[in-house]
Design a protein around this motif. Structure first.
Motif, PDB file in Angstrom:
ATOM      1  N   UNK A  26       0.802  -1.213   0.000  1.00 60.71           N
ATOM      2  CA  UNK A  26       0.000   0.000   0.000  1.00 60.71           C
ATOM      3  C   UNK A  26       0.841   1.271   0.000  1.00 60.71           C
ATOM      4  N   UNK A  27       2.041   1.168   0.529  1.00 58.57           N
ATOM      5  CA  UNK A  27       2.866   2.364   0.616  1.00 58.57           C
ATOM      6  C   UNK A  27       2.244   3.435   1.494  1.00 58.57           C
ATOM      7  N   UNK A  28       1.602   3.041   2.585  1.00 58.60           N
ATOM      8  CA  UNK A  28       0.936   4.014   3.457  1.00 58.60           C
ATOM      9  C   UNK A  28       1.933   4.970   4.107  1.00 58.60           C
ATOM     10  N   UNK A  29       3.220   4.659   4.057  1.00 56.94           N
ATOM     11  CA  UNK A  29       4.214   5.507   4.709  1.00 56.94           C
ATOM     12  C   UNK A  29       4.156   6.952   4.239  1.00 56.94           C
ATOM     13  N   UNK A  30       3.653   7.194   3.034  1.00 52.23           N
ATOM     14  CA  UNK A  30       3.565   8.586   2.589  1.00 52.23           C
ATOM     15  C   UNK A  30       2.569   9.378   3.437  1.00 52.23           C
ATOM     16  N   UNK A  31       1.671   8.692   4.150  1.00 48.91           N
ATOM     17  CA  UNK A  31       0.689   9.359   5.004  1.00 48.91           C
ATOM     18  C   UNK A  31       1.218   9.624   6.406  1.00 48.91           C
ATOM     19  N   UNK A  32       2.176   8.833   6.868  1.00 47.45           N
ATOM     20  CA  UNK A  32       2.630   8.999   8.245  1.00 47.45           C
ATOM     21  C   UNK A  32       4.103   9.397   8.367  1.00 47.45           C
ATOM     22  N   UNK A  41       6.233   5.932  -8.539  1.00 48.77           N
ATOM     23  CA  UNK A  41       5.985   4.637  -7.908  1.00 48.77           C
ATOM     24  C   UNK A  41       5.217   3.784  -8.909  1.00 48.77           C
ATOM     25  N   UNK A  42       5.619   2.533  -9.126  1.00 45.87           N
ATOM     26  CA  UNK A  42       4.906   1.693 -10.095  1.00 45.87           C
ATOM     27  C   UNK A  42       3.445   1.475  -9.691  1.00 45.87           C
ATOM     28  N   UNK A  43       2.575   1.420 -10.694  1.00 47.36           N
ATOM     29  CA  UNK A  43       1.150   1.198 -10.434  1.00 47.36           C
ATOM     30  C   UNK A  43       0.881  -0.221  -9.967  1.00 47.36           C
ATOM     31  N   UNK A  44       1.666  -1.177 -10.448  1.00 49.19           N
ATOM     32  CA  UNK A  44       1.467  -2.569 -10.067  1.00 49.19           C
ATOM     33  C   UNK A  44       2.317  -2.895  -8.838  1.00 49.19           C
ATOM     34  N   UNK A  45       2.060  -4.021  -8.198  1.00 54.05           N
ATOM     35  CA  UNK A  45       2.878  -4.394  -7.037  1.00 54.05           C
ATOM     36  C   UNK A  45       4.360  -4.479  -7.419  1.00 54.05           C
ATOM     37  N   UNK A  46       5.209  -4.168  -6.447  1.00 51.98           N
ATOM     38  CA  UNK A  46       6.653  -4.238  -6.684  1.00 51.98           C
ATOM     39  C   UNK A  46       7.073  -5.652  -7.034  1.00 51.98           C
ATOM     40  N   UNK A  48      10.808  -7.826  -8.932  1.00 47.16           N
ATOM     41  CA  UNK A  48      12.194  -7.674  -9.360  1.00 47.16           C
ATOM     42  C   UNK A  48      12.237  -6.805 -10.605  1.00 47.16           C
ATOM     43  N   UNK A  49      13.089  -5.786 -10.581  1.00 42.97           N
ATOM     44  CA  UNK A  49      13.209  -4.857 -11.696  1.00 42.97           C
ATOM     45  C   UNK A  49      12.363  -3.604 -11.561  1.00 42.97           C
ATOM     46  N   UNK A  50      11.408  -3.572 -10.627  1.00 43.67           N
ATOM     47  CA  UNK A  50      10.602  -2.368 -10.429  1.00 43.67           C
ATOM     48  C   UNK A  50      11.502  -1.193 -10.064  1.00 43.67           C
ATOM     49  N   UNK A  51      11.184  -0.020 -10.609  1.00 42.92           N
ATOM     50  CA  UNK A  51      11.944   1.190 -10.299  1.00 42.92           C
ATOM     51  C   UNK A  51      11.022   2.227  -9.683  1.00 42.92           C
ATOM     52  N   UNK A  52      11.527   2.944  -8.684  1.00 41.02           N
ATOM     53  CA  UNK A  52      10.777   3.996  -8.043  1.00 41.02           C
ATOM     54  C   UNK A  52      11.718   5.102  -7.615  1.00 41.02           C
ATOM     55  N   UNK A  53      11.200   6.311  -7.576  1.00 40.16           N
ATOM     56  CA  UNK A  53      11.956   7.467  -7.096  1.00 40.16           C
ATOM     57  C   UNK A  53      11.382   7.927  -5.769  1.00 40.16           C
ATOM     58  N   UNK A  54      12.280   8.196  -4.820  1.00 45.04           N
ATOM     59  CA  UNK A  54      11.889   8.741  -3.527  1.00 45.04           C
ATOM     60  C   UNK A  54      12.571  10.081  -3.317  1.00 45.04           C
ATOM     61  N   UNK A  55      11.839  10.992  -2.706  1.00 47.65           N
ATOM     62  CA  UNK A  55      12.434  12.229  -2.221  1.00 47.65           C
ATOM     63  C   UNK A  55      12.592  12.103  -0.718  1.00 47.65           C
TER      64      UNK A  55
END
Length: 165
Positions: A26-32, A41-46, A48-55
């Motif tokens: 769910x990636x709820x961490x962006x809320x807390x 963030x990929x639309x599908x579940x993570x 192997x090979x999934x790429x995401x950017x974090x600030x």
């Protein structure tokens, strides 16, 4: 580049499945956890090979952008990533169920072990590293302590996963 090794352990009042769901699925961490932001963030579940950017917003005021690529994933158990951008290196997280007798609270608990081996790529960070490295380490540890505190509170206040990404 200057190298850093970080080892963090969070003790969480929920099962590994629940912790995985909140953090990875769910990636709820962006809320807390306001210090982190999903930039991509990929639309599908993570997988192997999934790429995401974090600030990442440091408690010292500087910001980092990191691209993470999933190298290995064992759902509800572990995740390994490589990183590039303002930090270059690798990291992993392990979700371990711990015995109720080893905690002060009743109910299921998870020990989340997070490891990072990174190098800074920002020129100003590398230039200042001989003097500022202890401050950078402090900032990382403060950010992680804040994350653990906020996640524990989130898990207690949201007994069932209720956030969609």
């Amino acid at each position: 580049m200057h190298s850093y090794l970080f080892h963090t352990v969070w003790l969480l009042p929920a099962t590994p499945t629940r912790c995985w769901q909140e953090l990875v699925t769910l990636g709820s961490w962006e809320h807390w956890w306001p210090a982190l932001a999903k930039e991509s963030w990929p639309a599908s579940p993570l997988d192997t090979g999934s790429e995401l950017w974090l600030g990442v917003r440091s408690p010292l005021g500087y910001r980092l952008r990191v691209q993470l690529t999933v190298q290995r994933i064992v759902p509800e158990s572990s995740l390994s990533v490589s990183g590039s951008g303002d930090l270059s290196g690798s990291g992993d997280a392990q979700f371990l169920e711990i015995n109720e007798g080893n905690t002060t609270d009743s109910g299921p608990h998870t020990e989340l072990r997070i490891n990072w081996s990174v190098q800074t790529t920002k020129p100003w960070m590398n230039f200042l590293a001989p003097l500022a490295a202890p401050g950078f380490r402090w900032a990382h540890n403060a950010l992680m302590r804040d994350g653990e505190r906020r996640f524990r509170k989130w898990l207690r206040e949201h007994p069932a996963a209720s956030v969609s990404s």
